[in-house]
Each structure stands twice: as structure tokens, then as C-alpha cells.
Design a protein around this motif. Structure first.
Motif, PDB file in Angstrom:
ATOM      1  N   THR A  12      23.870  34.484  43.410  1.00  0.00           N
ATOM      2  CA  THR A  12      22.903  33.486  42.975  1.00  0.00           C
ATOM      3  C   THR A  12      23.264  32.144  43.603  1.00  0.00           C
ATOM      4  O   THR A  12      24.391  31.955  44.086  1.00  0.00           O
ATOM      5  CB  THR A  12      22.936  33.319  41.455  1.00  0.00           C
ATOM      6  OG1 THR A  12      24.191  32.719  41.084  1.00  0.00           O
ATOM      7  CG2 THR A  12      22.777  34.648  40.742  1.00  0.00           C
ATOM      8  N   ASP A  25      21.217  37.570  33.251  1.00  0.00           N
ATOM      9  CA  ASP A  25      20.194  37.366  34.281  1.00  0.00           C
ATOM     10  C   ASP A  25      20.832  36.990  35.617  1.00  0.00           C
ATOM     11  O   ASP A  25      20.394  37.448  36.678  1.00  0.00           O
ATOM     12  CB  ASP A  25      19.211  36.291  33.834  1.00  0.00           C
ATOM     13  CG  ASP A  25      18.428  36.702  32.600  1.00  0.00           C
ATOM     14  OD1 ASP A  25      18.039  37.883  32.520  1.00  0.00           O
ATOM     15  OD2 ASP A  25      18.230  35.860  31.711  1.00  0.00           O
ATOM     16  N   MET A  26      21.864  36.138  35.581  1.00  0.00           N
ATOM     17  CA  MET A  26      22.569  35.795  36.812  1.00  0.00           C
ATOM     18  C   MET A  26      23.192  37.036  37.438  1.00  0.00           C
ATOM     19  O   MET A  26      23.084  37.269  38.650  1.00  0.00           O
ATOM     20  CB  MET A  26      23.657  34.749  36.533  1.00  0.00           C
ATOM     21  CG  MET A  26      23.137  33.388  36.145  1.00  0.00           C
ATOM     22  SD  MET A  26      24.429  32.121  36.092  1.00  0.00           S
ATOM     23  CE  MET A  26      25.467  32.689  34.755  1.00  0.00           C
ATOM     24  N   THR A  29      20.584  39.322  39.010  1.00  0.00           N
ATOM     25  CA  THR A  29      20.112  38.819  40.308  1.00  0.00           C
ATOM     26  C   THR A  29      21.095  39.148  41.414  1.00  0.00           C
ATOM     27  O   THR A  29      20.712  39.628  42.492  1.00  0.00           O
ATOM     28  CB  THR A  29      19.889  37.297  40.225  1.00  0.00           C
ATOM     29  OG1 THR A  29      18.853  37.028  39.284  1.00  0.00           O
ATOM     30  CG2 THR A  29      19.499  36.727  41.578  1.00  0.00           C
ATOM     31  N   ALA A  30      22.389  38.899  41.186  1.00  0.00           N
ATOM     32  CA  ALA A  30      23.396  39.146  42.206  1.00  0.00           C
ATOM     33  C   ALA A  30      23.539  40.638  42.510  1.00  0.00           C
ATOM     34  O   ALA A  30      23.631  41.046  43.676  1.00  0.00           O
ATOM     35  CB  ALA A  30      24.740  38.563  41.770  1.00  0.00           C
ATOM     36  N   LEU A 182      22.780  28.073  49.089  1.00  0.00           N
ATOM     37  CA  LEU A 182      23.269  28.526  47.792  1.00  0.00           C
ATOM     38  C   LEU A 182      24.320  27.591  47.202  1.00  0.00           C
ATOM     39  O   LEU A 182      24.820  27.832  46.103  1.00  0.00           O
ATOM     40  CB  LEU A 182      23.846  29.938  47.911  1.00  0.00           C
ATOM     41  CG  LEU A 182      22.865  31.018  48.373  1.00  0.00           C
ATOM     42  CD1 LEU A 182      23.590  32.354  48.559  1.00  0.00           C
ATOM     43  CD2 LEU A 182      21.705  31.168  47.394  1.00  0.00           C
ATOM     44  N   GLY A 215      27.168  30.663  37.949  1.00  0.00           N
ATOM     45  CA  GLY A 215      26.702  31.502  39.044  1.00  0.00           C
ATOM     46  C   GLY A 215      27.314  32.880  38.986  1.00  0.00           C
ATOM     47  O   GLY A 215      28.206  33.162  38.174  1.00  0.00           O
TER      48      GLY A 215
END
Length: 391
Positions: A12, A25-26, A29-30, A182, A215
Motif C-alpha cells: 500500500t 483492508d491494508m 490490498t497488499a 508510494l 501501511g
């Protein structure tokens, strides 16, 4: 033992703490990005190592459940700032040992403002390190910043390193992060701006210190027998070594207290395992939690003799066009430092570099990358990543 390859990476953006995105959620995503990069599906992952420092026990399971509970072994990993690379090492060892053909390593952090407050008394992960240097400060100075400030002052008094030399590290890394979409910070700093920034501890100013960050980052590892089934260009883990403190860490020298001995031993062992020397390395992602630690790490990795690291930064030897490119991502100082994710973000950056897909920050022609991930209290992981064969 089977060879181990990084088939996919994802992360992220690293952002300021306190945002609205929750850690599952982080992580999702990753992990989804890493799986897509590898051309694999979540159901194909056989084991997962999940690293974090400040979340509750067994947060690793909760971090992955939204991807779909599959019943696989999930191991929670915590090794202070070296957590991400420790999770990566555990996943690598599963594949080397034949326990899996596809393993996931993921690290994340959702930090709070008091997460790093610590105390100067009682048992803590760094109480012996603090005791080696005498009474720590009162009045709110972060204890880790104080420890690294002591190392900076020791290096300055022993070798003539200047405050400007420390600041040059921050100038370089903040400049690199302008190319990294990023990164938490994406603006350049002048030398005068770094020197005039808010004091934190000793000669260290705010822009020389890694920020608190949120992150996540992930890597999908595969065995050699699965290489034909993955997408993209897998990168081989050529060597990896994890070490902890030896007695010299508590003998009273600040440079050793903050982990230089660990770095030296891990680097020598990893380079020997890979059959390489530091001159074979093209690109380095190292643990610049504070600017002084980048200089100390140059010396501990063997990039220069003790006391000569300031000359490397003055001469531009560790930036684009120099002998090595160090922290093309912007490093911890500018990319950000969500503790559990840092080692895996280093992995992602080096995979992109070795594939030649790093965009505006691409290091031309790089073949061998080194990641250095340090945690006081104490652990150091040095990993070598290889694209193709060494000459």
C-alpha cells in the motif's frame, strides 16, 4: 534444499497515522497485489507468516480472514523493526524445508501516537541497551532517537563526522522519494532545511528521523518447481541471515548498542552464503531509521572502512550515478516506517529494481540487491536478491 523465489510483491502507500483504513483492508490490498503480480490465487497459498509490532495477539489471522478463511497455518511474527524480514525468512524456510511450495509473507502496522512512547524504567525490549549508555533522558525525547543520537555524537567525536554529513543522508533519501508514488513524503529537502528543522535528539533533526506510518507490504514466495506456473519475472533469494545481539552490544559503545555489530555479522554471513562481495551489489535498501544509521550501515556492510562513511555521502557514492544506489525508495526516513511492513517494503522495492520495472527511480542494469532490516532489542536480517546469475 530447494531454491526460493519471490514471485509477487505488493504494498500500500505508506501514509501518516490516523487514517480511516483499517489494518485488514491494508493487508488485503497488499496481498491481493502480490498474488496478482505472481499470477496466483489466494487458495494456492499453503502457509502465511504475518508480521506486526503494535497490534493485538493473533492479529495476523484477522488480517487475512477477509481474503477468505482457508484453514492454512498462519504464524504471527514480532521482531521489533526487523519484523517484516523475519516473516519473510520464516516463509523462505518453509519452502526450503519442503513444507510448502507457495508461502506468503506479509507485514503491516496501524500505529498510534503513544505506540513508541516506551518508558525508561522497568523491563522493556531495550532496557539493557539503555543501561549500557547511562541514564536516558526525561521530558519526552523518544528513547530510540536518544540512542541513535548517542551513536551520532560518538561517530562525530571519533571520526570527525559533521552535522552536515548526517543531514546529507536525509537530503539524498528525501530526493529519492520524490520518484516513489508510494512514499509518505514526496518533496525534496535542501541541506539548510534539514539542518534547520525541528531538533529531536542531539544532532538529529525531524527530517533525519523516520516518521510514524501506517501501511502494509507482502511477498509471495514459491519453490523452484512452481516457477513455470507463475507470471512475471521471479527474483531469487540468493541468501538471508538473521542474527541477534552479542555481548559487544552492551559494552558501552553507542555505535554497537544501536546494532552495528549485528549488521556486520549478518552481512558477512549473507554475502558468504551468496558467494558474493559487497562490490557485487548494485542496489541497497537499508534501515535508515535515523540518518546516522545509514552511515553506520555503510561501514558495517563493508562499503567503506570505519569512519569513512561521511566521505561516501559527501562524494555521492550512494546516490544515482554513484558506486551503489542506496534507498532508491526514499528509505525509512522518507518512504515511511510502519514497523511490521518495512522489511517487506524493502523486498518489494528490490524486486521491482531487479526486474527493471521501478519506473523513474530505476537503477540501471542492477543484478544483485541487498536489504538490511534492523530491530533494536535486537535482530538484524540481511537478504540478498538476485536477478539472473552473478558474473
Amino acid at each position: 534444499m530447494t531454491g526460493v523465489h519471490v514471485a509477487g510483491v505488493g504494498m500500500t502507500p505508506f501514509v501518516r497515522i490516523g487514517g480511516p483504513v483499517a489494518y485488514p483492508d491494508m493487508v488485503g490490498t497488499a496481498v491481493r497485489a502480490a498474488l496478482a503480480d505472481a499470477g496466483l490465487e489466494w487458495r494456492q497459498v499453503q502457509r502465511a507468516a504475518v508480521g506486526y509490532v503494535f497490534q493485538p495477539s493473533a492479529a495476523g489471522q484477522r488480517a487475512l480472514y477477509d481474503l477468505g478463511p482457508t484453514g492454512i497455518p498462519v504464524v504471527n511474527v514480532s521482531n521489533n523493526c526487523a519484523t517484516g524480514s523475519t516473516a519473510l525468512m520464516l516463509a523462505r524456510e518453509w519452502i526450503q524445508g519442503g513444507q510448502a511450495d507457495v508461502a506468503l509473507a506479509v507485514g503491516f502496522e496501524q500505529m498510534t501516537r503513544d505506540a513508541l512512547s516506551g518508558t525508561a524504567s522497568g523491563v522493556s525490549t531495550i532496557d539493557r541497551h539503555l543501561a549500557a549508555l547511562g541514564p536516558p533522558p526525561t521530558g519526552g525525547t523518544p528513547l530510540t532517537a536518544w540512542l541513535f543520537a548517542q551513536a551520532a555524537q560518538e561517530h562525530m567525536s571519533t571520526y570527525g563526522t559533521t552535522a552536515a554529513d548526517l543531514a546529507r543522508v536525509a537530503v539524498k533519501n528525501h530526493g529519492h522519494s520524490t520518484r516513489n508514488p508510494l512514499a509518505q513524503y514526496r518533496r525534496p529537502f535542501t541541506l539548510d532545511e534539514v539542518l534547520a528543522d525541528k531538533p529531536v535528539a542531539g544532532p538529529l533533526t525531524r527530517s533525519q528521523c523516520s516518521p510514524m506510518s501506517d501501511g502494509a507490504a507482502a511477498a509471495v514466495l514459491v519453490s523452484e518447481r512452481l516457477l513455470g506456473r507463475v507470471a512475471g519475472r521471479p527474483v531469487r533469494i540468493a541468501a538471508q541471515q538473521l542474527v541477534t545481539d552479542e555481548p559487544d552490544a552492551f559494552a558501552g559503545a553507542a555505535i554497537d548498542v544501536v546494532g552495528s555489530g549485528m549488521t556486520r555479522r549478518a552481512a558477512r554471513a549473507a554475502l558468504a552464503e551468496a558467494g558474493a562481495g559487497i562490490d557485487d551489489v548494485d542496489v541497497v535498501e537499508l534501515h535508515d531509521c535515523f540518518s546516522i544509521n545509514e552511515l553506520l550501515t555503510y561501514e558495517a556492510l563493508g562499503m567503506c572502512a570505519p569512519g569513512e562513511s561521511a566521505a561516501l555521502i559527501r562524494d555521492g557514492a550512494t546516490g544515482y550515478g554513484g558506486r551503489w544506489v542506496v534507498n532508491p525508495s526514499g528509505g525509512l526516513i522518507s518512504k515511511g516506517h510502519p514497523l511490521g511492513a518495512t522489511g517487506l517494503a524493502q523486498c518489494a522495492e528490490l524486486v521491482w529494481q531487479l526486474r527493471g520495472t521501478a519506473g523513474d527511480r530505476q537503477v540501471p542494469g542492477c543484478r544483485l540487491g541487498l536489504a538490511h532490516n534492523l530491530g533494536l532489542g535486537g535482530a538484524c536480517v540481511v537478504t540478498l536478491y538476485q536477478a539472473g546469475s552473478l558474473n
